[in-house]
Scaffold this active site. Sequence first.
Site, PDB file in Angstrom:
ATOM      1  CG  ASN A 133       4.950   6.524   5.862  1.00  0.00           C
ATOM      2  OD1 ASN A 133       4.175   6.540   6.817  1.00  0.00           O
ATOM      3  ND2 ASN A 133       5.994   7.323   5.785  1.00  0.00           N
ATOM      4  CE  LYS A 181      -2.894  16.824 -12.361  1.00  0.00           C
ATOM      5  NZ  LYS A 181      -4.283  16.845 -12.775  1.00  0.00           N
TER       6      LYS A 181
END
Length: 403
Positions: free
Chosen positions: A208, A286
Amino acid sequence: MLSGKHILLIIGGGIAAYKSLELIRRLQDRGARVTPVLTKAGEEFVTPLSVSALAGAPVHRDLFDLTSEAEMGHIQLSRSADLVVVAPATADLMAKMAQGMANDLASTLLLATDTPVLLAPAMNVRMWQHPATQRNLAQLIADGIQLVGPNEGGMACGEFGPGRLAEPEQILTAIEAQFEAGPLAGKRILVTSGPTHEPIDPVRYIANRSSGTQGTALARALRSLGAQVVFITGPASVRPPEGVEVVPVETAREMEAAVRAALPADAAVFAAAVADWRVTSASDKKLKKTQGGIPTLSFAENPDILKTVSALPEGRPGLVVGFAAETNDVIENATAKRLRKGCDWIVANDVSPATGIMGGAENAVTLITEEGAESWPKMGKDAVAQALAKKIATVLTSRNTAS
Ligand code: C5P
């Protein structure tokens, strides 16, 4: 102010070493006793004779000086002072300290000491800005080392920028601040700060926009009132404050574990913007575009640290403060949140984009307590932090007097 205080002054090798002579004189004017230590490089800039003549005490220069080992070993020397001051602290000395090296008298004293250490760095601007020095600096701050300066300005080498030794007056003020017992002396306060990062895979995460500015300012303000601060921070974009114990974490669950490990505390302030959710079964490899189209993420709820700590049956801090970032109906929502979370105070702010508060330098807060809501005018995050730290001090010290 400094009468009876004993300062171990380590003089490193830099052109600014001459200012340490002035510092010795001023320390003595204020009643301090100075034991000087001169590094080999320091001797190239100031002479042992001038240092010891000004200090009125022999200058320590060599780890293997048998006379002084017989009279006072280096371990004892490192612990005999009330404060260790390094001025100038060179890039080399800082690197040795950050690495825990002990290959001369100065670095050995710095590794062996159990007294607070104040560094006044001085070096060429490029050396100061070099990633290696900045890495060492971050490590030293995390280790609880205090800093004064460096200042910005013209340098002896002709360059301009940060790297000048703080002026003797500034160093003196920083030394005096070390001995001021603030109202929060002896109080242990936890502060959480910054965002959390919740991994999706080893290279991606959910985060955030919290910069950690308000939490950092709070930790600094509490520290300057004398509190022992444990600063548990997610990956923030601002540097942690000086003189606090820094516990870096990434995820909400790591933050919760760090908070629990740091208890007990007299107060806890939860300024972190903790992610409400984490990705369940984050991939340890990944995620690839080729793996069956667009991935779907599923989420699990993160622990609510503020709520958990507020509800602790044993070891709940005497004062628990939460934050509420709201975009509408700030006071109503924050009042309800205080009850829902079970904390004592909520510091509420309006983070709707128009306010520029999230990630900005200013904050307009309303403090919600049992007594009601108190709205403060818009001010810098430092000023908000100082006002809040003062309120915390008032509550904690009044409880002291009551008991
Ligand atoms: O519920 P909300 O995220 O609005 O609550 C904000 C307050 O709760 C802040 O003080 C924040 O640090 C704290 N919090 C927490 N753990 C969470 C979520 C929020 O400690 N998982």
